[in-house]
Design an enzyme around this catalytic site. Structure first.
Site, PDB file in Angstrom:
ATOM      1  N   ARG A 111      18.447  35.671  32.648  1.00 63.69           N
ATOM      2  CA  ARG A 111      18.324  34.555  31.700  1.00 63.69           C
ATOM      3  C   ARG A 111      17.809  33.368  32.489  1.00 63.69           C
ATOM      4  NH1 ARG A 111      22.137  31.742  27.198  1.00 63.69           N
ATOM      5  NH2 ARG A 111      21.525  33.662  26.181  1.00 63.69           N
ATOM      6  N   HIS A 139      13.874  35.895  23.099  1.00 71.38           N
ATOM      7  CA  HIS A 139      15.309  36.219  23.195  1.00 71.38           C
ATOM      8  C   HIS A 139      15.540  37.569  22.478  1.00 71.38           C
ATOM      9  CE1 HIS A 139      19.431  35.798  23.960  1.00 71.38           C
ATOM     10  NE2 HIS A 139      19.772  34.841  23.131  1.00 71.38           N
ATOM     11  N   GLN A 142      19.006  39.121  21.310  1.00 71.61           N
ATOM     12  CA  GLN A 142      19.618  38.469  20.158  1.00 71.61           C
ATOM     13  C   GLN A 142      19.078  39.067  18.856  1.00 71.61           C
ATOM     14  OE1 GLN A 142      22.036  35.808  19.931  1.00 71.61           O
ATOM     15  NE2 GLN A 142      22.010  36.515  17.819  1.00 71.61           N
ATOM     16  N   ASP A 233      18.582  27.639  14.332  1.00 74.80           N
ATOM     17  CA  ASP A 233      18.968  27.534  15.742  1.00 74.80           C
ATOM     18  C   ASP A 233      19.091  26.034  16.048  1.00 74.80           C
ATOM     19  OD1 ASP A 233      19.409  27.999  18.447  1.00 74.80           O
ATOM     20  OD2 ASP A 233      17.346  28.632  18.889  1.00 74.80           O
ATOM     21  N   CYS A 274      22.004  32.269  15.944  1.00 71.12           N
ATOM     22  CA  CYS A 274      22.283  32.956  17.206  1.00 71.12           C
ATOM     23  C   CYS A 274      23.531  32.422  17.889  1.00 71.12           C
ATOM     24  CB  CYS A 274      21.083  32.842  18.133  1.00 71.12           C
ATOM     25  SG  CYS A 274      20.556  31.137  18.416  1.00 71.12           S
ATOM     26  N   ARG A 318      26.182  41.469  19.576  1.00 67.75           N
ATOM     27  CA  ARG A 318      25.527  41.296  20.878  1.00 67.75           C
ATOM     28  C   ARG A 318      26.072  42.316  21.875  1.00 67.75           C
ATOM     29  NH1 ARG A 318      23.323  36.689  22.324  1.00 67.75           N
ATOM     30  NH2 ARG A 318      22.191  38.087  23.714  1.00 67.75           N
TER      31      ARG A 318
HETATM   32  N1  NVA Z   1      17.048  28.206  21.444  1.00 63.24           N
HETATM   33  C1  NVA Z   1      18.342  28.246  22.103  1.00 63.24           C
HETATM   34  C2  NVA Z   1      18.939  29.612  21.990  1.00 63.24           C
HETATM   35  C3  NVA Z   1      20.322  29.728  22.568  1.00 63.24           C
HETATM   36  C4  NVA Z   1      20.888  31.108  22.436  1.00 63.24           C
HETATM   37  C5  NVA Z   1      18.184  27.830  23.545  1.00 63.24           C
HETATM   38  O1  NVA Z   1      17.284  28.313  24.224  1.00 63.24           O
HETATM   39  O2  NVA Z   1      18.977  27.002  24.019  1.00 63.24           O
HETATM   40  N1   CP Z   2      23.165  33.537  21.334  1.00 63.39           N
HETATM   41  C1   CP Z   2      23.295  33.454  22.667  1.00 63.39           C
HETATM   42  O1   CP Z   2      22.428  33.901  23.425  1.00 63.39           O
HETATM   43  O2   CP Z   2      24.439  32.884  23.088  1.00 63.39           O
HETATM   44  P1   CP Z   2      24.795  32.460  24.578  1.00 63.39           P
HETATM   45  O3   CP Z   2      23.880  31.333  24.949  1.00 63.39           O
HETATM   46  O4   CP Z   2      26.236  32.057  24.519  1.00 63.39           O
HETATM   47  O5   CP Z   2      24.578  33.656  25.474  1.00 63.39           O
END
Ligand code: NVA
Ligand code: CP
Length: 343
Positions: A111, A139, A142, A233, A274, A318
């Site tokens: 990540r 992502h 997800q 989101d 998400c 998940r």
């Molecule tokens: N768009 C958000 C998704 C988090 C799971 C981010 O990248 O922070």
């Molecule tokens: N939805 C998601 O990816 O959550 P986290 O950022 O908690 O991993």
């Protein structure tokens, strides 16, 4: 009897666009079986002896816990390297770090900042399967969980489903959905301000991979009509915290409200997110912004907590879907989970 996800062993999971509809179908079926097995108290062990690196440059709750718990339940060992705790990307290049990890591990869950090229290079230089746990432009784990969730709740096949993604339609979640919908033949509408419409290159990439994909953009609330899923989101993704004020200005008209759900005309519409979500002021971040005069909530609390919301089903899924990705790409005997748990 269903078949195991043949041909997935040794592959990376970087984007849903890399997989055929049949491969994604098999991953969803495997996820459902692993979920049923876990609920029945069934044994794990499919990843016994495997060593997994979780390399996370950004924070996480669901994704990290799903990888860690899923791997542990299947008997793998996990090293978690969190934000700012390794040489990766600072004193050591991606290439050199990847070469090191390739000597130690069997797979990498990543990540971080960067894009498709980042995860692709990580796989190339490490020689390992890499699982994309979120980048700036995708992502995929997800959306795999979300597809399973939709199938569990919806009354129609995925290919007949219309999803309207509200808000920042230029972020990693919107793009993951564009790729997922293109692959599964679902209708996708990006509903937000023109300033944050999806990058045409992303739409072109999806359409090239899946000719005839049903993808569109609209800033007209009429596009909500007939939706089966309303998805949203947060308005400023990780790394974009300095843009909150400008985003609130642009995105406030696209907040998901009771009125948005009613506008679909579909009493069975699902609300999905998400997570993490700003739906009240119980976080320091939302409270601080409120004190400065800005409401950063992308969804009304009553929608988030309401009867059409399946957000915690998504969150649970998940675990099952990430476990399926790990098992399908890494396990020596993924087939056995089908023969032992068929029916
Ligand atoms: N768009 C958000 C998704 C988090 C799971 C981010 O990248 O922070
Ligand atoms: N939805 C998601 O990816 O959550 P986290 O950022 O908690 O991993």
């Amino acid at each position: 009897m269903e078949r195991a996800p043949a041909g997935l062993k040794g592959r990376s999971f970087l984007s849903l666009l890399d997989f055929t509809p049949l491969e994604l179908r098999r991953l969803l079926n495997l996820s459902a079986r692993l979920k049923a097995r876990r609920r029945a108290g069934g044994a794990g062990g499919l990843l016994a002896g495997k060593n997994i690196l979780l390399l996370f440059e950004k924070t996480s709750s669901r994704t990290r816990c799903s990888f860690e718990l899923g791997a542990a339940e299947e008997g793998a060992r996990v090293t978690y390297v969190g934000p700012g705790t390794s040489q990766f990307g600072k004193k050591e290049s991606l290439e050199d770090s990847a070469r090191l990890f390739g000597r130690f591990y069997d797979a990498i869950g990543f990540r971080g900042f960067g894009n498709h090229e980042t995860v692709r290079d990580l796989a190339r230089f490490s020689g390992l399967p890499v699982w994309n746990g979120l980048t700036d432009d995708d992502h995929p784990t997800q959306v795999l969980a979300d597809l399973l969730t939709i199938e569990e709740h919806a009354r129609k096949p995925l290919a007949e489903t219309k999803i309207v993604f509200c808000g920042d339609t230029r972020n990693n979640m919107a793009y993951a959905w564009i790729y997922g919908c293109a692959r599964m033949g679902m209708r996708f509408v990006a509903y937000g301000p023109r300033e944050l419409a999806p990058d045409p290159a992303v739409l072109a990439r999806a359409e090239a991979a899946a000719p005839g994909a049903k993808l569109s953009f609209s800033d007209d609330p009429a596009c909500l009509e007939g939706a089966d899923v309303i998805y949203t989101d947060i308005w400023a993704s990780m790394g974009e915290e300095d843009r909150v004020a400008e985003r609130v200005k642009l995105l406030a008209p696209f907040k998901v409200t009771e009125e948005s759900l009613a506008r679909t005309g579909n009493p069975d519409v699902l609300f999905m997110h998400c997570l993490p979500a700003f739906h009240d002021f119980e976080t320091g971040f939302a409270a601080e912004w409120r004190a400065r005069g800005l409401d950063i909530r992308e969804v009304e609390d009553s929608v988030f907590r309401g009867p059409r919301s399946v957000v915690f089903d998504e969150a649970e899924n998940r675990l099952h879907t990430i476990k399926a990705v790990m098992v399908a790409t890494l396990a020596e005997r993924a087939d056995s989970v089908f023969s032992e748990h068929s029916g």
